[in-house]
Design an enzyme around this catalytic site. Structure first.
Site, PDB file in Angstrom:
ATOM      1  N   HIS A  39      70.415  10.373  42.183  1.00 57.66           N
ATOM      2  CA  HIS A  39      70.066  10.579  43.588  1.00 57.66           C
ATOM      3  C   HIS A  39      68.856  11.497  43.767  1.00 57.66           C
ATOM      4  O   HIS A  39      68.281  11.560  44.846  1.00 57.66           O
ATOM      5  CB  HIS A  39      71.271  11.092  44.385  1.00 57.66           C
ATOM      6  CG  HIS A  39      71.677  12.498  44.100  1.00 57.66           C
ATOM      7  ND1 HIS A  39      72.772  12.813  43.327  1.00 57.66           N
ATOM      8  CD2 HIS A  39      71.153  13.678  44.494  1.00 57.66           C
ATOM      9  CE1 HIS A  39      72.899  14.128  43.275  1.00 57.66           C
ATOM     10  NE2 HIS A  39      71.935  14.671  43.970  1.00 57.66           N
ATOM     11  N   ASP A  55      75.585   8.341  38.588  1.00 61.93           N
ATOM     12  CA  ASP A  55      74.578   9.216  39.183  1.00 61.93           C
ATOM     13  C   ASP A  55      73.736   9.914  38.125  1.00 61.93           C
ATOM     14  O   ASP A  55      73.476  11.110  38.204  1.00 61.93           O
ATOM     15  CB  ASP A  55      75.227  10.253  40.106  1.00 61.93           C
ATOM     16  CG  ASP A  55      74.213  10.899  41.047  1.00 61.93           C
ATOM     17  OD1 ASP A  55      73.111  10.330  41.205  1.00 61.93           O
ATOM     18  OD2 ASP A  55      74.508  11.971  41.602  1.00 61.93           O
ATOM     19  N   SER A  74      70.873  19.727  41.794  1.00 57.11           N
ATOM     20  CA  SER A  74      71.273  18.401  41.326  1.00 57.11           C
ATOM     21  C   SER A  74      70.506  18.021  40.069  1.00 57.11           C
ATOM     22  O   SER A  74      69.281  18.075  40.031  1.00 57.11           O
ATOM     23  CB  SER A  74      71.009  17.350  42.404  1.00 57.11           C
ATOM     24  OG  SER A  74      71.901  17.477  43.465  1.00 57.11           O
TER      25      SER A  74
END
Length: 500
Positions: A124, A154, A228
């Site tokens: 993402h 992911d 992230s």
């Protein structure tokens, strides 16, 4: 607003030293371990690891008007001087060459191969990006190439080419991590640059409904926006997780962060490096959890395994003889203690490999040999697990029968009128539910009018009397519950209803 699970918000923020807290409260310091100095500092370990952690900057072109497309002009009364003024203004704006605006975002990543320049991050972070830039600890900017990405876990793999010396970090064994073990998280919170936080493993094998292979490590190391794709390290300096998500009411860290375990990431990264995409094993079944009621109705000694709700026609499971109603309790020698484990184990199995699958069927175990297929190929072909079909099923010619109440439901034989009313497929056989008592267990289990009961006690039913007879038989056998196979517009599932 209640606490929410937030993806794309993972990153550590400085937290008070655990040793300092203990010292201030007069408590003994925690036991030291590898990578942790006798003073209780993580400084030496952090200094070694920071150069391997990078910032990821992405840009995406904003939508641009087509050539000759004019913005909408405000409406004015006919003949108004403002009409000519705005028309001239917009015409001049169209003639000017305006640079295209770009949306940017920041995340984190880490180098796993210094020689070839491979960098791991979250999918993402780089999804839909037109340009990806890797920023090293010394602020060196390097354009990155997207090698491959996987939305199901992911994860994404990047590659950079540079003469600048890189520092890489190895993957560790996430399965060896125990609840209470120390971890370090390094990333780029709020775009501030490399930041280090410490915490412990709070829980393992967390399912947060982020994807089909959820198996997250939970940590109380501070995680915030921009982290992230950043790594989580054990005290040996090995990556045991990739920070991915947080649970938070405000978007900030509340001490509940989630990381993809390294043992899952290693396999995905290796496939992205070799193929540019994932190649997962595929069994071709739809499964559901085995509840205590379902286990009791099947005679299964413990409520474990994955219950096969339906089998994809011509899929690996169908070809090998696995049936709806089987409970998979072992796959290729690996115990399937809960439903969620089966998809992960199958996905990690080599394609075309013949493996033994142990199932519970009609009160006993049996082993079936299955040749594993490829999930991505099945997706490309549009193959989905479906319910049992009988293309030779004759048309309903029997008159409607009187509804029969059983287990808090009104059951009726399927008629052409009911097929039309509830949109029931022509080939489907069974008994249709026309009414469910709001105070019944059937209502609690989610059954409703229009659902079609295909099997009761793993035996087919064609009319309401069949259901009544099987329920009575189960009661005579002192069973506490009975298992129903129910179809709802092509979606099959098993439901165990108590007989009390």
């Amino acid at each position: 607003m209640t606490a929410a699970l937030l993806l794309a918000l993972a990153a550590p923020v400085a937290a008070p030293s655990m040793a300092a807290k203990a010292h201030a409260q007069g408590q003994p310091q925690v036991q030291t371990g590898p990578g942790r100095a006798a003073t209780g500092s993580f400084a030496d370990l952090a200094e070694k690891l920071l150069p391997a952690v990078v910032n990821i900057s992405t840009s995406q072109a904003a939508p641009q008007r087509q050539p000759g497309q004019r913005p909408e002009i405000p409406q004015f009364p006919p003949g108004s001087p403002f009409e000519d003024f705005f028309r001239d203004f917009f015409d001049r704006q169209q003639q000017q060459d305006q640079p295209q605006r770009k949306a940017t975002s920041l995340g984190s990543g880490f180098v796993i191969d210094a020689t070839n320049g491979y960098v791991v991050t979250n999918n993402h972070v780089v999804q839909d990006a037109d340009e990806i830039t890797v920023i090293l600890q010394d602020d060196t900017n390097i354009k990155a190439e997207l090698v491959g990405r996987d939305g199901k876990t992911d994860l994404a793999l990047l590659k950079i080419k540079t003469s600048h010396p890189l520092t890489a970090v190895p993957f560790g064994d996430s399965d060896a991590m125990r609840v209470g073990d120390w971890v370090l998280a390094i990333g780029n919170p709020f775009g501030l640059g490399g930041s280090v936080t410490a915490g412990i493993i709070s829980a393992r094998q967390r399912n947060i409904d982020a994807g089909p292979y959820d198996d997250f490590l939970q940590t109380d190391a501070s995680i915030n926006r921009g982290n992230s794709g950043g790594p989580m390290f054990n005290l040996n300096g090995e990556v045991i997780g990739i920070n991915t998500a947080i649970f938070s009411p405000s978007g900030g860290s509340v001490g509940i962060g989630f990381a993809i375990p390294s043992n899952l990431a290693k396999q995905v990264v290796a496939q992205l490096k070799e193929y540019g995409k994932t190649r997962r094993g595929w069994l071709g079944v739809r499964i559901q959890a085995v509840t205590p009621e379902i286990a009791e109705s099947l005679g299964l000694p413990a409520h474990k395994g994955a219950l096969v709700a339906s089998v994809t026609p011509d899929g690996p499971a169908a070809k090998s003889g696995i049936q709806a109603g089987d409970v998979v309790i072992k796959f290729d020698g690996k115990e399937i203690n809960e439903m969620r484990r089966l998809p992960r184990v199958v996905a990690e199995t080599a394609i075309e490999k013949a493996v033994p699958v142990e199932v519970w069927r009609k009160g006993k175990t049996q082993t079936i040999q299955v040749k594993v297929g490829e999930l991505e190929a099945a997706e490309e072909q549009g193959l989905l697990a479906a319910g049992p079909e009988d293309k030779q099923a004759p048309k309903d010619k029997a008159p409607a029968q009187k509804p029969t109440e059983s287990l808090g439901m009104k059951l009726t034989a399927i008629t052409p009128e009911l097929r039309q009313q509830y949109d029931i497929k022509p080939e489907l056989k069974g008994v249709v539910i026309t009414e469910v008592s709001s105070s019944s267990t059937a209502a609690e289990k989610g059954l409703k009018a229009g659902d079609v009961v295909l099997e009761v006690g793993q035996e087919e039913v064609r009319k309401p009397e069949d259901v009544t007879a099987k329920v009575q038989k189960a009661k005579e056998q002192s069973k506490k519950s009975i298992l129903l196979l129910v179809d709802r517009k092509g979606d099959l599932r098993f439901v165990a209803l108590p007989l009390s």
